[in-house]
Scaffold this active site. Structure first.
Site, PDB file in Angstrom:
ATOM      1  N   PHE A 180       0.848  -1.191   0.000  1.00 48.51           N
ATOM      2  CA  PHE A 180       0.000   0.000   0.000  1.00 48.51           C
ATOM      3  C   PHE A 180       0.889   1.249   0.000  1.00 48.51           C
ATOM      4  O   PHE A 180       2.021   1.211   0.473  1.00 48.51           O
ATOM      5  CB  PHE A 180      -0.905  -0.039   1.238  1.00 48.51           C
ATOM      6  CG  PHE A 180      -1.871   1.103   1.292  1.00 48.51           C
ATOM      7  CD1 PHE A 180      -2.891   1.203   0.356  1.00 48.51           C
ATOM      8  CD2 PHE A 180      -1.752   2.083   2.262  1.00 48.51           C
ATOM      9  CE1 PHE A 180      -3.779   2.263   0.401  1.00 48.51           C
ATOM     10  CE2 PHE A 180      -2.643   3.146   2.306  1.00 48.51           C
ATOM     11  CZ  PHE A 180      -3.655   3.239   1.376  1.00 48.51           C
ATOM     12  N   ASP A 181       0.349   2.373  -0.500  1.00 47.41           N
ATOM     13  CA  ASP A 181       1.219   3.547  -0.695  1.00 47.41           C
ATOM     14  C   ASP A 181       1.856   4.068   0.589  1.00 47.41           C
ATOM     15  O   ASP A 181       3.035   4.420   0.592  1.00 47.41           O
ATOM     16  CB  ASP A 181       0.519   4.662  -1.483  1.00 47.41           C
ATOM     17  CG  ASP A 181      -0.803   5.097  -0.894  1.00 47.41           C
ATOM     18  OD1 ASP A 181      -1.311   4.377  -0.013  1.00 47.41           O
ATOM     19  OD2 ASP A 181      -1.344   6.131  -1.304  1.00 47.41           O
TER      20      ASP A 181
ATOM     21  N   ALA B 149      -5.944  -3.896   6.982  1.00 51.10           N
ATOM     22  CA  ALA B 149      -7.084  -2.991   6.864  1.00 51.10           C
ATOM     23  C   ALA B 149      -8.389  -3.712   6.490  1.00 51.10           C
ATOM     24  O   ALA B 149      -9.438  -3.442   7.057  1.00 51.10           O
ATOM     25  CB  ALA B 149      -6.785  -1.903   5.833  1.00 51.10           C
TER      26      ALA B 149
ATOM     27  N   LYS C 241     -11.142   1.007   8.006  1.00 50.29           N
ATOM     28  CA  LYS C 241     -11.714   0.121   7.001  1.00 50.29           C
ATOM     29  C   LYS C 241     -12.613  -0.905   7.702  1.00 50.29           C
ATOM     30  O   LYS C 241     -13.740  -0.582   8.062  1.00 50.29           O
ATOM     31  CB  LYS C 241     -10.619  -0.587   6.203  1.00 50.29           C
ATOM     32  CG  LYS C 241      -9.694   0.193   5.276  1.00 50.29           C
ATOM     33  CD  LYS C 241      -9.381   1.590   5.501  1.00 50.29           C
ATOM     34  CE  LYS C 241      -8.373   2.196   4.566  1.00 50.29           C
ATOM     35  NZ  LYS C 241      -6.980   1.944   4.842  1.00 50.29           N
TER      36      LYS C 241
ATOM     37  N   HIS D  96       0.251  12.142  -4.983  1.00 50.64           N
ATOM     38  CA  HIS D  96      -1.132  12.183  -5.480  1.00 50.64           C
ATOM     39  C   HIS D  96      -2.069  12.977  -4.579  1.00 50.64           C
ATOM     40  O   HIS D  96      -3.058  13.514  -5.038  1.00 50.64           O
ATOM     41  CB  HIS D  96      -1.670  10.764  -5.682  1.00 50.64           C
ATOM     42  CG  HIS D  96      -1.717   9.944  -4.427  1.00 50.64           C
ATOM     43  ND1 HIS D  96      -0.575   9.508  -3.781  1.00 50.64           N
ATOM     44  CD2 HIS D  96      -2.753   9.516  -3.682  1.00 50.64           C
ATOM     45  CE1 HIS D  96      -0.931   8.828  -2.709  1.00 50.64           C
ATOM     46  NE2 HIS D  96      -2.239   8.815  -2.616  1.00 50.64           N
TER      47      HIS D  96
HETATM   48  C1  PLP Z   1      -5.649   2.541   4.497  1.00 47.32           C
HETATM   49  C2  PLP Z   1      -4.539   1.598   4.489  1.00 47.32           C
HETATM   50  C3  PLP Z   1      -3.363   1.854   5.189  1.00 47.32           C
HETATM   51  C4  PLP Z   1      -3.101   3.156   5.924  1.00 47.32           C
HETATM   52  O1  PLP Z   1      -4.046   3.403   6.884  1.00 47.32           O
HETATM   53  P1  PLP Z   1      -4.551   4.873   7.267  1.00 47.32           P
HETATM   54  O2  PLP Z   1      -5.539   4.609   8.329  1.00 47.32           O
HETATM   55  O3  PLP Z   1      -5.138   5.483   6.042  1.00 47.32           O
HETATM   56  O4  PLP Z   1      -3.373   5.638   7.744  1.00 47.32           O
HETATM   57  C5  PLP Z   1      -2.376   0.889   5.154  1.00 47.32           C
HETATM   58  N1  PLP Z   1      -2.524  -0.238   4.453  1.00 47.32           N
HETATM   59  C6  PLP Z   1      -3.648  -0.504   3.764  1.00 47.32           C
HETATM   60  C7  PLP Z   1      -3.768  -1.779   3.018  1.00 47.32           C
HETATM   61  C8  PLP Z   1      -4.689   0.405   3.744  1.00 47.32           C
HETATM   62  O5  PLP Z   1      -5.778   0.148   3.027  1.00 47.32           O
END
Ligand code: PLP
Length: 458
Positions: free
Chosen positions: A124-125, A217, A258, A450
């Site tokens: 993930f980014d 998540a 999430k 982004h």
């Molecule tokens: C959203 C997400 C993160 C980062 O979490 P934040 O609560 O946005 O800081 C890390 N890994 C994955 C797979 C995510 O979907």
């Protein structure tokens, strides 16, 4: 007649939406520098930017908010969260953090060093950002099938065990702090990882003396797909599947925004007491004392309740079916979408949608702008902008997939909203030959550009 499917909840509180005209949207998107993150939410009709923190809490979660314990240390809310994490994942130690990337920041401060290598499935980014910020590198070991949007593979989030083993062989174990398994794999399209693959990753990790971290998540959506798609799990409950999944992990980081269905929150789960103690120091420095870590007591209460609700089959079934409904509508209308459909979002293949637009003009971002102009729907680019520049050469990185993500918030929109989104995209698809001008960058940040990039029409 068979009874049709219906949602497993009903609506108690509503929020009004704002419609707008195309002329208004033309002006707003220009003012937003063609970056949809810069739009005000009231300039958006249907917001599919993200499923992160945008879900609707239940009546039970709201009532948990009232009984939150705001003590600085040792709050009952902390123990509620601790107990939910122990019950659901089996981790004896945990640290609360304010969101997922904060969990990464705290944990990686202990574990990731200059020159390290972190293999995983399409990191993930923020995960990649936290790795590269520490001058370590992320090695993508996702299976090749993940990069063909038309192949029907049930577990496109899987790691290629051969690629993984080659990476594990190539570096000494002390240079590999952990393998990251992202559940579901966000960057490859919300695609799940099979139990068999988790078992395989864990076995390789043991063979090479490396730890396994689950970036968790959407762990519950992943468990749902295992139940629906993997042989032998049809009759196993979601909670039992989750428990089995986490037997293959040494550590977890979680964005609770999430699958814990809260608006803010996160945590780290540990088996190793020593690592927990080391990370506690950073938690205190960056997040707060170890029994609240950037969260209010009421938020920890709602999070604990959300973990239980988020792992109910009936909820997950409604959730994933709605995402599939949007995917199916788009497919019927001929719009190129990634198959099979992911758990939290539908991904439109912008390379197939706008094949004649040069990639340097940001196909998926251009499509995001067109969809917004068409109907006030805000989606998000998962493509070249998100991929950032190569940290060494500073050239644009062109990922194999150039996607527009339509991310569905949990328990928020109805299928009528999904219908509108599908028709809006179909309208854009019908006039795709007239979309000949993409976008160019005016200003960008050195990392995770982004979010703040400024663009203009090419
Ligand atoms: C959203 C997400 C993160 C980062 O979490 P934040 O609560 O946005 O800081 C890390 N890994 C994955 C797979 C995510 O979907």
């Amino acid at each position: 007649m068979n009874l049709p499917y219906a949602e497993s909840y009903k609506i108690k509180v509503v929020e009004n939406l704002h419609r707008s005209s195309r002329e208004e949207r033309e002006q707003w998107i220009r003012q937003a520098k063609y970056n949809l993150f810069n739009l005000k939410s009231e300039q958006v009709f249907i917001d599919l930017l993200t499923d992160s923190g945008t879900g609707a809490m239940s009546d039970r979660q709201w009532s948990e908010m009232m009984t939150g314990d705001e003590s600085y240390a040792g709050a009952t809310s902390y123990y509620k969260m601790k107990s939910a994490i122990k019950n659901i994942f089996g981790f004896p130690y945990f640290l609360p953090t304010h969101q997922g990337r904060a969990a990464e920041n705290v944990l990686f401060s202990v574990m990731v060093n200059n020159g390290d290598v972190v293999p995983g499935n399409a990191h993930f980014d923020t995960t990649k950002g936290h790795i590269e910020y520490r001058k370590a590198s992320a090695v993508d070991c996702t299976i090749d099938e993940a990069y063909d949007t038309q192949i029907e593979h049930p577990f496109k989030g899987n790691l290629d065990l051969h690629k993984l083993e080659e990476t594990l062989k190539a570096y000494p174990a002390r240079r590999i702090p952990f393998i990251v398994v992202t559940l579901t794999c966000n960057s490859s399209g919300g695609q799940p990882v099979s139990m068999e693959n988790l078992r395989g990753v864990h076995a390789l990790a043991r063979k090479y003396g490396v730890r396994v971290l689950f970036d968790s998540a959407r762990f519950a959506e992943n468990a749902y797909f295992i139940k629906i798609r993997e042989e032998g799990y049809q009759d196993v409950s979601i909670r039992d599947i989750v428990a089995e999944m986490y037997q293959h992990a040494d550590l977890m980081t979680m964005s609770s925004k999430k699958d814990a269905i809260v608006n803010m929150g996160g945590f780290i789960g540990f088996r190793d007491e020593d690592l927990f103690r080391q990370a506690s120091v950073y938690n205190i420095m960056f997040e707060g004392f170890i029994t609240y870590g950037g969260m209010s007591g009421r938020d920890m209460n709602a999070l604990a309740q959300g973990l239980y609700e988020g792992t109910r089959f009936e909820y997950l079934d409604t959730r994933v079916r709605q995402v599939g409904y949007l995917g199916q509508r788009l497919e019927e209308l001929g719009v190129p979408v990634q198959k099979p459909f992911g758990g939290h979002a539908i991904f439109v293949d912008a390379n197939q949608f706008l094949p004649n637009l040069p990639r340097e003009q940001f196909r998926a971002q251009t499509l995001a702008v067109e969809l917004y102009l068409e109907a006030g729907v805000r989606a998000v680019e998962i493509g070249t902008l998100l991929a950032d520049r190569d940290p060494e050469t500073r050239e644009n990185r062109y990922p194999e997939l150039e996607l527009l993500r339509l991310t569905i918030p949990r328990r928020v929109y109805t299928n009528n909203h999904m219908n509108l989104v599908a028709v809006a995209l179909k309208n854009v698809y019908d006039r795709r030959d007239q979309i000949t001008r993409g976008l160019k960058i005016v200003r960008e940040a050195p990392i995770m550009r982004h979010f703040t990039v400024e663009l203009e029409r090419h």
